[in-house]
Design a protein around this motif. Structure first.
Motif, short mmCIF file in Angstrom:
data_model
loop_
_atom_site.label_atom_id
_atom_site.label_comp_id
_atom_site.label_asym_id
_atom_site.label_seq_id
_atom_site.Cartn_x
_atom_site.Cartn_y
_atom_site.Cartn_z
N PHE A 1 48.56 -62.47 -43.84
CA PHE A 1 48.62 -62.02 -42.55
C PHE A 1 47.30 -62.32 -41.72
CE2 PHE A 1 52.78 -59.06 -43.26
CZ PHE A 1 53.33 -59.40 -42.50
N PHE A 2 47.20 -62.36 -40.62
CA PHE A 2 46.15 -62.51 -40.28
C PHE A 2 44.71 -61.09 -40.89
CE2 PHE A 2 43.39 -61.51 -35.95
CZ PHE A 2 42.75 -62.46 -36.02
N HIS A 3 45.55 -60.02 -40.10
CA HIS A 3 44.81 -58.54 -40.16
C HIS A 3 45.29 -57.95 -41.18
CE1 HIS A 3 41.51 -59.14 -36.64
NE2 HIS A 3 40.44 -58.96 -38.01
N GLY B 1 37.21 -54.42 -38.38
CA GLY B 1 38.51 -52.98 -38.36
C GLY B 1 39.70 -53.42 -38.19
N GLY B 2 40.12 -54.07 -37.76
CA GLY B 2 42.33 -54.79 -38.09
C GLY B 2 42.42 -54.72 -39.34
N ASP B 3 41.08 -54.94 -40.15
CA ASP B 3 41.40 -54.44 -41.69
C ASP B 3 41.48 -53.34 -42.19
OD1 ASP B 3 42.21 -57.67 -42.17
OD2 ASP B 3 40.08 -58.32 -41.90
N PRO C 1 34.75 -63.17 -25.63
CA PRO C 1 36.27 -63.57 -24.65
C PRO C 1 36.43 -62.26 -25.66
CG PRO C 1 34.99 -65.47 -25.18
CD PRO C 1 33.73 -64.70 -25.61
N ASP C 2 36.80 -61.86 -26.82
CA ASP C 2 37.44 -61.07 -27.28
C ASP C 2 37.26 -59.69 -27.65
OD1 ASP C 2 39.58 -63.45 -28.67
OD2 ASP C 2 37.89 -64.22 -29.40
N SER C 3 36.31 -59.13 -27.13
CA SER C 3 35.87 -58.02 -26.75
C SER C 3 36.75 -56.99 -26.85
CB SER C 3 34.53 -57.63 -26.31
OG SER C 3 34.50 -58.39 -24.63
N LYS D 1 48.96 -63.71 -27.31
CA LYS D 1 48.30 -65.39 -27.18
C LYS D 1 47.41 -65.16 -27.81
CE LYS D 1 51.39 -66.20 -22.54
NZ LYS D 1 51.27 -66.55 -21.44
N GLN D 2 46.53 -64.53 -27.77
CA GLN D 2 45.24 -64.53 -28.41
C GLN D 2 44.75 -63.25 -29.72
OE1 GLN D 2 44.45 -66.77 -26.59
NE2 GLN D 2 42.76 -66.55 -25.59
N ASP D 3 46.52 -63.72 -30.35
CA ASP D 3 46.61 -63.14 -31.73
C ASP D 3 46.29 -61.85 -32.19
OD1 ASP D 3 47.54 -65.31 -32.96
OD2 ASP D 3 44.72 -65.65 -33.83
N VAL E 1 38.30 -53.98 -29.01
CA VAL E 1 37.70 -53.41 -29.49
C VAL E 1 37.58 -52.74 -30.55
CG1 VAL E 1 36.99 -51.80 -27.70
CG2 VAL E 1 39.06 -51.23 -28.36
N GLU E 2 39.30 -52.55 -31.86
CA GLU E 2 38.84 -52.16 -32.65
C GLU E 2 38.45 -52.78 -34.12
OE1 GLU E 2 43.36 -50.86 -34.99
OE2 GLU E 2 42.80 -53.61 -34.69
N ASP E 3 37.74 -53.97 -33.38
CA ASP E 3 37.63 -54.51 -34.68
C ASP E 3 36.17 -54.48 -34.98
OD1 ASP E 3 39.86 -56.21 -35.50
OD2 ASP E 3 39.45 -57.34 -33.65
C1 CIR Z 1 40.16 -62.38 -32.87
O1 CIR Z 1 40.54 -63.51 -33.07
O2 CIR Z 1 39.30 -61.83 -33.16
C2 CIR Z 1 41.16 -61.44 -31.58
N1 CIR Z 1 41.41 -63.23 -30.70
C3 CIR Z 1 42.26 -60.83 -31.40
C4 CIR Z 1 41.81 -59.96 -32.60
C5 CIR Z 1 43.35 -59.21 -32.74
N2 CIR Z 1 42.86 -58.02 -33.41
C6 CIR Z 1 43.37 -56.63 -34.32
O3 CIR Z 1 44.28 -57.15 -35.21
N3 CIR Z 1 42.31 -56.10 -34.72
#
Ligand code: CIR
Length: 254
Positions: A160-162, A115-117, A60-62, A242-244, A65-67
């Protein structure tokens, strides 16, 4: 740094069931598709040749792609994403990236890295330690990139999340910074463009060639970046937020 290509992946129907910590509601899939198409057009406007991968309903989160990879001028690194439901996204990257890279490296368990990190500032990479990236993953990343002459600094995150949720590099030693990064010693040698708490979503912007792409609806950030001399493109990101997700998450640029 001059970029010539990008890889993106269309969101699938399963996108609405992806991971999120936000309370912004369920994404509107049709609108997400429109926003994604506008994103691809914006990347093309900055001069990139864009490879659009088909949606992968299994993940679902593909679309983020950066990650799943970090692409540099000298090598590609396939990551080991820290969220279990996303980890399998790398299998397709293993098939796609050899089209563009001869040299592919891997982060391996017990190391995890999203990759977001990872943020590149010229020859220096900054890696955030987050809920997705652990120290072992960051150390592996540093060992890999040092073979290619890059420097790597590890940055423990507090909120922060990433890493790139709160920071972006605009070239010319200028960083966009929010929250915990504003007073951080780690980034003190750079010029700062500070975004305030209420607009911190706009810290996740992307500098590509002569442009900076920012999320729509952040007038103060738009003005600051325009005043700094950049051409700004604004994109509505409501269904990805909405999905971060932010602007950087939706592509690999190289
Ligand atoms: C997740 O939780 O992995 C996705 N809903 C959001 C990922 C966001 N990616 C990013 O900041 N590089």
């Amino acid at each position: 740094m001059k970029f010539s290509r990008a890889i993106v992946r269309k969101p699938g129907n399963s996108y609405v069931n992806g991971l999120t910590t936000s309370d912004l509601g369920t994404p509107d899939f049709e609108l997400a598709l429109k926003q994604h198409a506008a994103y691809v057009e914006a990347l093309k406007q900055t001069g990139l040749d864009v490879t659009v991968l088909e949606a992968d309903e299994r993940f679902p989160d593909s679309t983020f792609v950066e990650d799943s990879a970090v692409l540099t001028e000298k090598c590609a690194v396939i990551t080991n994403p820290g969220a279990e439901s996303r980890n399998g996204e790398i299998e397709d990257m293993k098939l796609v990236l050899p089209r563009f890279y001869d040299t592919i490296e891997y982060i391996q368990a017990p190391g995890f890295l999203d990759g977001g990190d990872v943020m590149q500032v010229d020859n220096h990479f900054y890696v955030g330690l987050s809920t997705r990236t652990n120290e072992e993953g960051a150390i592996q990343f540093r060992e890999i990139l040092s073979k290619y002459g890059y420097e790597v600094t590890i940055v423990p995150l507090k909120e922060f999340f990433h890493l790139k949720t709160g920071i972006a590099y605009l070239g010319n030693d200028l960083l966009v910074l929010a929250g915990e990064f504003i007073d951080s010693e780690v980034f003190s040698q750079y010029k700062h463009l500070i975004v305030e708490k209420e607009v911190e979503y706009s810290a996740n912007c992307i500098h590509i060639n002569d442009y900076v792409i920012i999320p729509k609806g952040f007038e103060s950030t738009k003005k600051q970046i325009t005043d700094a001399g950049y051409n700004v493109i604004e994109l509505d990101m409501s269904e990805f937020r909405k999905q971060d997700g932010g602007l950087s998450c939706l592509s690999l640029r190289f």
